[in-house]
Design an enzyme around this catalytic site. Sequence first.
Site, mmCIF file in Angstrom:
data_model
loop_
_atom_site.group_PDB
_atom_site.id
_atom_site.type_symbol
_atom_site.label_atom_id
_atom_site.label_comp_id
_atom_site.label_asym_id
_atom_site.label_seq_id
_atom_site.Cartn_x
_atom_site.Cartn_y
_atom_site.Cartn_z
ATOM 1 N N SER A 79 38.573 36.276 34.227
ATOM 2 C CA SER A 79 39.296 37.397 33.945
ATOM 3 C C SER A 79 38.972 38.048 32.535
ATOM 4 C CB SER A 79 40.806 36.854 34.099
ATOM 5 O OG SER A 79 41.747 37.959 33.944
ATOM 6 N N LYS A 134 36.716 37.612 38.005
ATOM 7 C CA LYS A 134 37.910 37.908 38.613
ATOM 8 C C LYS A 134 38.302 39.354 37.648
ATOM 9 C CE LYS A 134 42.942 36.977 37.962
ATOM 10 N NZ LYS A 134 43.296 37.956 37.310
ATOM 11 N N GLN A 160 47.215 41.303 36.614
ATOM 12 C CA GLN A 160 48.538 41.009 37.477
ATOM 13 C C GLN A 160 49.610 41.342 36.330
ATOM 14 O OE1 GLN A 160 45.921 38.873 37.792
ATOM 15 N NE2 GLN A 160 45.482 40.093 39.649
#
Length: 491
Positions: A315, A340, A344
């Site tokens: 991420s 990733k 979110q």
Amino acid sequence: MKKSVLIMLLIAALVLGGGISYAVTEWVLVDESQPTTSNMTEERYEEMLNELSDSVQLPKVVQAFNQIQSNYIEEVSDQDLVEGAISGMLSSLGDPYSEYLDVETMEAFNEQIEASFEGIGAEVSMIDGVVTIVSPLKGSPAEKAGLRPNDQVITIKGEPTEGLDLLEAVAKIRGEKGTDVNIEVRRQNSEQLIPFTITRDTIPLETVYSAGVEQNDEMIGYIEITNFSETTAVDFKEALTTFEAEGIDGLVIDVRGNPGGLLDVVQEILREFIPSDRPYMQVEDGNGEKERFFSNTETAKSYPVTVLIDEGSASASEILAVSLQETIDANVVGQTSFGKGTVQTTLDMGDGSSLKLTILNWLSAEGTSIHEVGVEPTIEVKQPDYYYSSPIVLEETVKVDSVSTQVRFMQEMLKGLGYDINRTDGYFSNETAITLEAFQNEQGLSVTGELNQETAERLQSEIIQRIRDGKGDQQKTEAINVTVQQAQLND
């Protein structure tokens, strides 16, 4: 209107968007004895709900709710059914990063982002339906026990994780400081399930560690970031300012094992390095619309920057690595990262619970997605074999002339600890037995030249300590070497 209908309308509203769902949630969950603060009349609420009921298959949902309440053998509360319905909707998305956070889970989530929490200290995700370790946190019980990225958690407390959602699994793993949790994991290079007994502890979120490294008359700043939490950018800038005041010739940023965190925090760090004439990252919404982000920085740093990554970098860590590589030609050293590439956000449901939903894809500065692909290093470096050896689990003592994966792991560990061993192919030779005797003697164990569970566990603990001390860290060594070389070219 019946209570069950209102509850099901709440569920239906969730399908249609955050604004409506928040309004309806507030209306249904407020204490009816208190006046509502909304300006919307009850008639308008009913009109809105009737409009919603025409756009979804609400009768089927209400029918299921009423049938369960009327016929299920055990008593079940309205609240449990609502929570289950919401969780089911999130599960139907097939997105491991979108989930329902009930009140208790949301409190734990906020603790993890803001300060500290109690547990084993490992970031987990649901990968292909299996609870999977993304990365153990630095200094955590999970790291000390030897858990690694991509370990699959197969059992918790002796019960299989199959059928559990991610939040249920996390709830079973977490617990009060000082208590133990037993888990079994499947590792890629192991044929057996590996048992771990891990003592939970308070997991502080100190996320930035720094040290200067002097080599070949060059001063290299080394900053390790273990997580991108609320204080990370401030702590990083303090470390960087100190290094620059001392006159560093290069910088290594280590995000190995960093599972990610807050997007705005990594953006703040990127703005320190990437000039305003190029984007430092992009995001893309569900319609394919892209937005580019720019800094106010006038010029790039005068010194070279290298980023360290591994399979546990995910991420925000991947954003940092690929953006610096594309914009300022930073070297990326290590192994391909987790992959990733989605963003979110949490949407407040009005009662302390939230929906965590994937809302964007993030892209690199040049518009490349790394989701489910990862960031490839510009200089690939593997760690020594003993970094990847699994804990040895024995059903019986292993003796000379045996051939097994467990023997190979033993040989790799002995070699990693500095013992002179002539083979690591899994064959238990007489020479291997002599080397094992030397280890047993030095450790105060019974000197048998045979591999029993006590010797296996001592080998594992010694190897874990060596890894934690950074000895034999070939990736870090290469990152410093390449940064020194670039600094010398700049001189």
